[in-house]
Design a protein around this motif. Structure first.
Motif, mmCIF file in Angstrom:
data_model
loop_
_atom_site.group_PDB
_atom_site.id
_atom_site.type_symbol
_atom_site.label_atom_id
_atom_site.label_comp_id
_atom_site.label_asym_id
_atom_site.label_seq_id
_atom_site.Cartn_x
_atom_site.Cartn_y
_atom_site.Cartn_z
ATOM 1 N N TYR A 106 37.763 54.548 37.744
ATOM 2 C CA TYR A 106 36.840 54.027 36.729
ATOM 3 C C TYR A 106 35.409 54.347 37.143
ATOM 4 O O TYR A 106 35.061 54.297 38.329
ATOM 5 C CB TYR A 106 36.992 52.518 36.579
ATOM 6 C CG TYR A 106 38.312 52.071 36.011
ATOM 7 C CD1 TYR A 106 38.457 51.804 34.648
ATOM 8 C CD2 TYR A 106 39.425 51.899 36.832
ATOM 9 C CE1 TYR A 106 39.669 51.376 34.122
ATOM 10 C CE2 TYR A 106 40.643 51.484 36.318
ATOM 11 C CZ TYR A 106 40.754 51.226 34.963
ATOM 12 O OH TYR A 106 41.949 50.816 34.442
ATOM 13 N N CYS A 107 34.592 54.656 36.151
ATOM 14 C CA CYS A 107 33.178 54.916 36.402
ATOM 15 C C CYS A 107 32.355 53.977 35.524
ATOM 16 O O CYS A 107 32.465 54.007 34.294
ATOM 17 C CB CYS A 107 32.844 56.374 36.094
ATOM 18 S SG CYS A 107 31.176 56.843 36.577
ATOM 19 N N CYS A 108 31.532 53.141 36.178
ATOM 20 C CA CYS A 108 30.721 52.142 35.471
ATOM 21 C C CYS A 108 29.272 52.273 35.955
ATOM 22 O O CYS A 108 28.851 51.584 36.891
ATOM 23 C CB CYS A 108 31.246 50.732 35.740
ATOM 24 S SG CYS A 108 32.994 50.507 35.354
ATOM 25 N N GLY A 109 28.545 53.171 35.338
ATOM 26 C CA GLY A 109 27.173 53.380 35.779
ATOM 27 C C GLY A 109 27.144 53.912 37.197
ATOM 28 O O GLY A 109 27.749 54.948 37.505
ATOM 29 N N HIS A 110 26.470 53.198 38.081
ATOM 30 C CA HIS A 110 26.360 53.649 39.466
ATOM 31 C C HIS A 110 27.528 53.160 40.326
ATOM 32 O O HIS A 110 27.508 53.320 41.547
ATOM 33 C CB HIS A 110 25.031 53.167 40.073
ATOM 34 C CG HIS A 110 24.805 51.688 39.934
ATOM 35 N ND1 HIS A 110 24.068 51.146 38.902
ATOM 36 C CD2 HIS A 110 25.245 50.646 40.679
ATOM 37 C CE1 HIS A 110 24.051 49.826 39.035
ATOM 38 N NE2 HIS A 110 24.750 49.503 40.099
ATOM 39 N N ILE A 111 28.518 52.551 39.704
ATOM 40 C CA ILE A 111 29.665 52.023 40.452
ATOM 41 C C ILE A 111 30.929 52.805 40.080
ATOM 42 O O ILE A 111 31.230 53.017 38.908
ATOM 43 C CB ILE A 111 29.872 50.524 40.162
ATOM 44 C CG1 ILE A 111 28.657 49.731 40.670
ATOM 45 C CG2 ILE A 111 31.153 50.008 40.823
ATOM 46 C CD1 ILE A 111 28.700 48.270 40.318
ATOM 47 N N GLN A 112 31.639 53.231 41.095
ATOM 48 C CA GLN A 112 32.942 53.869 40.911
ATOM 49 C C GLN A 112 34.017 53.003 41.554
ATOM 50 O O GLN A 112 33.834 52.523 42.688
ATOM 51 C CB GLN A 112 32.955 55.269 41.526
ATOM 52 C CG GLN A 112 32.028 56.243 40.823
ATOM 53 C CD GLN A 112 32.103 57.637 41.414
ATOM 54 O OE1 GLN A 112 32.587 57.837 42.524
ATOM 55 N NE2 GLN A 112 31.604 58.619 40.680
ATOM 56 N N LEU A 113 35.115 52.808 40.820
ATOM 57 C CA LEU A 113 36.211 51.973 41.313
ATOM 58 C C LEU A 113 37.508 52.756 41.260
ATOM 59 O O LEU A 113 37.827 53.402 40.262
ATOM 60 C CB LEU A 113 36.331 50.697 40.472
ATOM 61 C CG LEU A 113 37.449 49.704 40.835
ATOM 62 C CD1 LEU A 113 36.991 48.276 40.577
ATOM 63 C CD2 LEU A 113 38.750 49.977 40.064
ATOM 64 N N ARG A 114 38.237 52.734 42.382
ATOM 65 C CA ARG A 114 39.576 53.333 42.459
ATOM 66 C C ARG A 114 40.563 52.228 42.799
ATOM 67 O O ARG A 114 40.285 51.391 43.666
ATOM 68 C CB ARG A 114 39.634 54.418 43.539
ATOM 69 C CG ARG A 114 38.728 55.594 43.286
ATOM 70 C CD ARG A 114 38.665 56.511 44.502
ATOM 71 N NE ARG A 114 39.980 57.037 44.879
ATOM 72 C CZ ARG A 114 40.160 57.878 45.916
ATOM 73 N NH1 ARG A 114 39.108 58.248 46.656
ATOM 74 N NH2 ARG A 114 41.362 58.318 46.201
ATOM 75 N N LYS A 115 41.701 52.239 42.123
ATOM 76 C CA LYS A 115 42.754 51.296 42.516
ATOM 77 C C LYS A 115 44.089 52.010 42.536
ATOM 78 O O LYS A 115 44.397 52.823 41.672
ATOM 79 C CB LYS A 115 42.797 50.071 41.603
ATOM 80 C CG LYS A 115 43.317 50.284 40.212
ATOM 81 C CD LYS A 115 43.458 48.950 39.490
ATOM 82 C CE LYS A 115 43.920 49.163 38.048
ATOM 83 N NZ LYS A 115 44.043 47.893 37.311
ATOM 84 N N LEU A 116 44.852 51.725 43.570
ATOM 85 C CA LEU A 116 46.162 52.313 43.770
ATOM 86 C C LEU A 116 47.182 51.191 43.863
ATOM 87 O O LEU A 116 46.925 50.161 44.507
ATOM 88 C CB LEU A 116 46.166 53.167 45.035
ATOM 89 C CG LEU A 116 47.451 53.916 45.384
ATOM 90 C CD1 LEU A 116 47.118 55.240 46.081
ATOM 91 C CD2 LEU A 116 48.369 53.088 46.285
ATOM 92 N N ILE A 117 48.336 51.372 43.234
ATOM 93 C CA ILE A 117 49.354 50.317 43.161
ATOM 94 C C ILE A 117 50.644 50.828 43.792
ATOM 95 O O ILE A 117 51.126 51.915 43.464
ATOM 96 C CB ILE A 117 49.606 49.907 41.697
ATOM 97 C CG1 ILE A 117 48.307 49.455 41.033
ATOM 98 C CG2 ILE A 117 50.664 48.812 41.615
ATOM 99 C CD1 ILE A 117 48.401 49.319 39.526
#
Length: 656
Positions: A106-117
């Motif tokens: 996910y890309c939210c402005g200056h924040i990037q989030l990765r999630k692995l399940i």
């Protein structure tokens, strides 16, 4: 690696077409759509098998994320309610990849989030591993768990389940109905704040389309907060477990261990071919351990458990082609021990009650599975001491008569059932309406019957043992002549009052099984007719499209779906016997090998569709052959793998 970009979720509906799932080797699983919406009652981050592989309970339905950064809020949740897609967090999703575990970016402005399940093997637990990069000022991530405590086949609402929660050092312990283990939600780098609430009216469009109840409420015990300092990267994990479970600090080590386990599974199978390796990984999801410790095979995700017929058909592909011989032996030993009056269990109830025996073909498929097992292992000790006694009981009881009207007629053919009961795999029934009546002498049952008689004859000769029914195979072969239709194919069912002439795929087994009662010319004719009227890129239609009863789409409520289930719907597992039959009648020529490769090639692309990394249960009979049913089916994966390895790669155990 399989990966997707924004084109895969340009709309909510498109984003729901592909589903991911991971399993734990116990029958438990986690599943959802690639955009994060739960569109089935069977979607959830933790569906635990409390009495492996059964008593599956949905414990953690979702973990919805929201980012707060400098007064700007990014809602990453995607949910479907009475108003449609009321939360559309997938607009922030930029990539989804599966290698082999689902990972979302996910890309939210200056924040990037990765999630692995993923799920640690052998544990009723799910690990959600996050990596968040903040290139701007301080921010925070809010995680809101949606909890349930119900059987995975059902729905629940506020007031039906009482929840009790208590804080623990790194999260919260939630207790549901008495007798069930607590759900522990723990985080490695964050704080939990209690704020009990409810998510009302989640709507499951897949259940709605199936004519089932689409509504559900979920309990929200509070939220996890993770602080994201300026110009930082933070790696942390949330662990959901039925009972104590692993610690969230162990997440990366557990992930490495699971990757190593899957690599070892691939290495044991020994294939360099990328498609074969992908199918070996897919097969691993279905091989699970019962509470007793013995291996078994889950028939399909998300709603099937282990079934006798499915297990025997899937066993060669799931265990023998993958080199998992001990598991194959355990499965054959387990089911063989449950043979009663010559019958093999069709189904083990979720409540642990007595098995159901309403099948005529499962026991005959057991004989075929033992034969394949011996071809691959040469395990004479097991065959002679354990399997052969069970096989003798099956054949002698079938010959003399057993339950459900199963008995050998004077012509040597096997007849079974009555107008009110279905014992073959085409078993759809709606109330009192038997959609595909196949009582009498069914063609695939008698192909299997002849095959079983030949196997016993060969085993008795090989091991110098007395044959309790000498000459049985020859008698069956002579009687099998009655199935030949003057138009050059096989009748589907013989009854005293009629011969069922519908063109169905069941006749292919009279060619594909190791021992065929047909002549070369007859076998060639059967394969030509099946190819002309039943073949599709994803398997064989269950009925010719020229038949007036043909149903080209599998959709609607239970009655509509069951009306189509065996009346034209494509079954992907049938591609295996078809490819084997094709190669046999063409004497394993190089041209037939290349043709087999072409027949199986659509499944390489299909691994990126429906249940990502697996093969669907069924497909529509009409173009574009949309995948339906279970998004991952054991015998579908097993038969594609078996056919690809044995008939395309030409790596097969020698007969003898």
């Amino acid at each position: 690696m399989v990966h997707f970009g924004l084109e895969a979720w340009r709309t909510f509906e498109r984003g729901c077409e592909r589903e991911w799932f991971v399993t734990n080797g116990l029958g438990g699983f986690a599943a959802g759509t690639i955009i994060g919406a739960n569109t089935r009652r069977y979607h959830g981050l933790l569906i635990a098998a409390l009495n492996p592989p059964v008593r599956r309970f949905l414990l953690l339905a979702k973990l919805d994320e929201r980012i707060e950064a400098g007064g700007v809020f990014y809602n990453l949740a995607t949910n479907y309610t009475a108003g449609g897609a009321t939360e559309s967090g997938f607009v922030h999703l930029v990539r989804a990849q599966f290698c082999p575990f689902p990972e979302f970016f996910y890309c939210c402005g200056h924040i990037q989030l990765r999630k692995l399940i993923f799920m640690p093997h052998g544990q009723n637990a799910t690990v959600i591993l996050y990596r968040v990069t903040n290139a701007g000022p301080p921010a925070r991530l809010i995680l809101t768990p949606l909890i349930n405590y119900r059987d995975y086949h059902g729905n629940s609402y506020r007031g039906q389940i009482s929840f009790h929660q208590e804080p623990i050092a790194d999260g919260v312990r939630i207790s549901g109905p008495e007798g069930l283990p607590p759900l522990l939600l723990r985080i490695s780098n964050g704080e939990f704040s209690a704020a009990p609430d409810w998510f009302y009216g989640m709507r499951y469009p897949e259940e709605e389309a199936r004519g089932l109840n689409p509504w559900e409420d979920h309990y929200q015990p509070g939220r996890f907060t993770v602080e994201l300092p300026a110009a930082s990267e933070k790696v942390f994990a949330v662990v959901a477990a039925a009972g104590p479970g692993p610690k969230p600090e162990e997440a990366e080590a557990l992930l490495a261990a699971e990757r190593e386990r899957l690599a070892a599974v691939e290495q044991a199978a020994g294939f360099a071919d990328s498609f074969a390796r992908a199918l070996v990984r897919a097969a691993d999801a279905f091989l699970v351990q019962r509470a007793s410790g013995a291996a078994t095979i889950i028939a399909g995700y998300p709603w099937f458990t282990d079934w006798g017929r499915d297990t025997m058909i899937a066993l060669p592909g799931i265990t023998l082609l993958t080199g998992r011989f001990q598991a194959a032996r355990e499965i054959l030993e387990l089911f063989g021990a449950y043979v009663r009056e010559g019958l093999l269990p069709n189904y083990f109830p979720d409540d642990g009650g007595e098995p159901l025996y309403n099948t005529v073909d499962a026991a005959l498929w057991y004989c075929q599975a033992v034969y394949k097992y011996f071809q691959y292992t040469r395990d004479e000790d097991f065959v002679v001491k354990t399997a052969l006694p069970a096989m003798r009981e099956i054949v002698t009881r079938y010959a003399g008569g057993t339950r459900y009207g199963i008995v050998m007629a004077d012509d040597g053919l096997l007849k079974a059932g009555n107008p009110d009961i279905q014992l073959t795999w085409m078993d759809a029934k709606v109330g009192d309406w038997v959609v595909t009546p196949r009582h009498g002498k069914a063609v695939e049952i008698n192909a299997l019957w002849y095959n079983a008689a030949c196997i016993l004859e060969e085993f008795h000769a090989r091991f110098k043992l007395p044959d309790p029914l000498p000459g049985l195979a020859a008698k069956i072969q002579k009687g099998f002549r009655a199935f030949w239709h003057p138009a050059g194919y096989l009748y589907d069912v013989l009854r005293e009052e009629e011969k069922e002439a519908k063109i169905r795929p069941n006749q292919i087994f009279a060619v594909s099984l190791p021992f065929s009662p047909l002549s070369q010319d007859e076998a060639e004719a059967v394969v030509r007719r099946v190819e002309a009227e039943l073949y599709t890129p994803y398997g064989l239609r269950s009925l010719s499209a020229r038949d007036p009863d043909y149903k080209g789409h599998y959709a609607g409520d239970q009655r509509q779906r069951d009306a189509a289930y065996h009346q034209g719907t494509v079954w992907s597992w049938l591609i295996g016997p078809f490819v084997t039959a094709y190669r046999k009648v063409h004497c394993y020529s190089p041209d037939s090998q290349e043709r087999a490769r072409v027949y199986l090639s659509p499944f390489q692309d299909h691994l990126a569709d429906h249940g990502i990394g697996s093969v669907s249960e069924i497909f529509d009979g009409d173009w574009p052959h949309r995948p339906r049913g279970c998004f991952a089916q054991a015998w579908s994966v097993a038969e594609v793998l078996r056919a690809y390895v044995e008939e395309v790669l030409e790596k097969r155990a020698g007969r003898g």
